[in-house]
Design an enzyme around this catalytic site. Structure first.
Site, PDB file in Angstrom:
ATOM      1  N   ASN A 207      45.779  29.489 -41.439  1.00 21.17           N
ATOM      2  CA  ASN A 207      44.704  30.440 -41.185  1.00 21.17           C
ATOM      3  C   ASN A 207      45.031  31.762 -41.882  1.00 21.17           C
ATOM      4  OD1 ASN A 207      46.454  31.938 -39.458  1.00 21.17           O
ATOM      5  ND2 ASN A 207      45.801  30.760 -37.671  1.00 21.17           N
ATOM      6  N   ARG A 208      44.112  32.695 -41.797  1.00 19.92           N
ATOM      7  CA  ARG A 208      44.276  33.968 -42.515  1.00 19.92           C
ATOM      8  C   ARG A 208      45.556  34.690 -42.092  1.00 19.92           C
ATOM      9  NH1 ARG A 208      39.846  37.449 -44.330  1.00 19.92           N
ATOM     10  NH2 ARG A 208      38.488  36.348 -42.855  1.00 19.92           N
ATOM     11  N   LYS A 209      45.804  34.756 -40.776  1.00 21.28           N
ATOM     12  CA  LYS A 209      46.967  35.476 -40.267  1.00 21.28           C
ATOM     13  C   LYS A 209      48.269  34.839 -40.750  1.00 21.28           C
ATOM     14  CE  LYS A 209      49.005  37.057 -35.882  1.00 21.28           C
ATOM     15  NZ  LYS A 209      50.300  36.349 -35.934  1.00 21.28           N
ATOM     16  N   GLU A 210      48.331  33.513 -40.709  1.00 18.55           N
ATOM     17  CA  GLU A 210      49.548  32.811 -41.142  1.00 18.55           C
ATOM     18  C   GLU A 210      49.806  33.033 -42.628  1.00 18.55           C
ATOM     19  OE1 GLU A 210      48.912  29.289 -37.798  1.00 18.55           O
ATOM     20  OE2 GLU A 210      48.178  29.053 -39.853  1.00 18.55           O
ATOM     21  N   ASP A 277      42.972  22.647 -34.267  1.00 21.71           N
ATOM     22  CA  ASP A 277      43.373  21.265 -34.008  1.00 21.71           C
ATOM     23  C   ASP A 277      42.256  20.303 -34.398  1.00 21.71           C
ATOM     24  OD1 ASP A 277      45.638  22.389 -32.899  1.00 21.71           O
ATOM     25  OD2 ASP A 277      44.981  22.135 -30.827  1.00 21.71           O
TER      26      ASP A 277
END
Length: 334
Positions: A207-210, A277
């Site tokens: 995701n964006r944060k990761e 998920d």
């Protein structure tokens, strides 16, 4: 990106039906206490919850397996549990819903990961985590590897990494090596610790944060997203990067240079829990059903949008997914 019709989506799901996909990752038991609050404790300035009910649910990598099962697949869930009451409760829930438990390793040296959430007047008041993040023992890793070696006809392998210790760098390399040898596609839902170890996989889905934390760059504008996707393709040598962007949908980066944007399909977001998920499970199922990567990304985006519109952690249902595809279709912008 091609349009995705209901007939084509149905064909993909039917093609995938009953195929087996292994899910390797951190499994956990989600425990909920529900009750009412009408007073403050005389012992400390905290609310007193009069417990009305207690529920248990499968969390972590097990939620991916549940979504695969809901899509008609045969998930093989591989993870570690403590040899304790919570671990036994976890297995009992799996057996009740028909999930294969042969890939669950019982470890006497660690507890089952349990997330306990306490709700008062339908508001979460506190979460209690019981977990050990130590790496899985050599015996546990060998248990998983030997099971994969014995399992014939795998249509895919999903890594669901929550940095709880089940997935080590060594296990990642061994599984990817075996998958390449047998031409089994590998899908990754990463977390920070092992981020750049997943090299050469079929689809890497941060995701964006990761991605922001791993690359140490800002990812705000469309140009930032494209820069991040290209960097990840280069650093990981993956066939595809699927960068999920929350309300902004997803962006797919293919090794051949194609970049496709898939706008979000959720109309009324009630709860984003478990959407990732659902996305990785649907993506892997679609590839197993002979979808191309653009079709698979579109279907995953629809599925995550459907579950976001429902409260709590729910699995995608085939009829809901097909209905959404029929209503919306896909036209992704290059």
């Amino acid at each position: 990106m091609q349009n995705l019709t209901r007939d084509r989506a149905n064909e993909i799901i039917n093609n995938a039906g009953c195929k087996k996909i292994a899910v390797i990752g951190d499994v956990m038991l989600d425990r909920y206490f529900w009750g009412g609050v009408s007073r403050i404790s005389p012992e400390a300035p905290v609310p007193v919850v009069d417990v009305e009910k207690e529920t248990y649910h499968l969390g972590g990598a097990a939620n991916v397996a549940k979504n695969l099962s809901s899509l008609g697949m045969q998930p093989l869930l591989c993870g570690v549990l403590g040899n304790d009451n919570s671990g036994h409760a976890f297995i009992e829930i799996c057996e009740k819903i028909g999930l294969d438990v042969t890939g669950l390793y019982l470890d006497d040296s660690r507890p089952t990961t349990v997330k306990t959430r306490i709700f008062g007047n339908n508001q979460q008041l506190i979460r209690l985590d019981r977990e050990v993040r130590d790496d899985l023992s050599d015996e546990g890793e060998n248990f998983i590897l030997q099971l994969l070696d014995k399992t014939k006809g795998l249509a895919g392998i999903i890594f669901e990494d929550y940095n709880k210790g089940t997935i080590s760098e060594g296990l990642i390399r061994e599984v990817i090596s075996r998958a390449k040898q047998h031409k089994v596609p590998v899908f990754v839902d990463p977390k920070f610790a092992n981020f750049f170890t997943y090299k050469g996989v079929t689809v890497f889905k941060p995701n964006r944060k990761e991605a922001k934390e791993a690359l140490n760059i800002d990812i705000n504008s469309r140009q930032d997203v494209q820069k991040a996707g290209k960097m990840l393709l280069d650093k990981l040598d993956s066939e595809n990067i699927l960068l999920t962007l929350g309300k902004d949908g997803m962006m797919l980066f293919e090794k051949n240079g194609d970049i496709s944007s898939v706008p979000t399909r959720a109309k009324n977001v009630a709860d984003v829990s478990g959407a990732g998920d659902t996305a990785i499970a649907t993506l892997a199922a679609a590839i197993a059903g002979d979808a191309n990567i653009k079709e698979a990304a579109a279907l995953a985006n629809f599925a995550s949008g459907v579950v976001c519109e429902q409260p709590g952690i729910v699995s995608i249902k085939i009829d809901e997914l097909l209905e959404t595809v029929e209503k919306n279709g896909v036209n992704a912008d290059k």
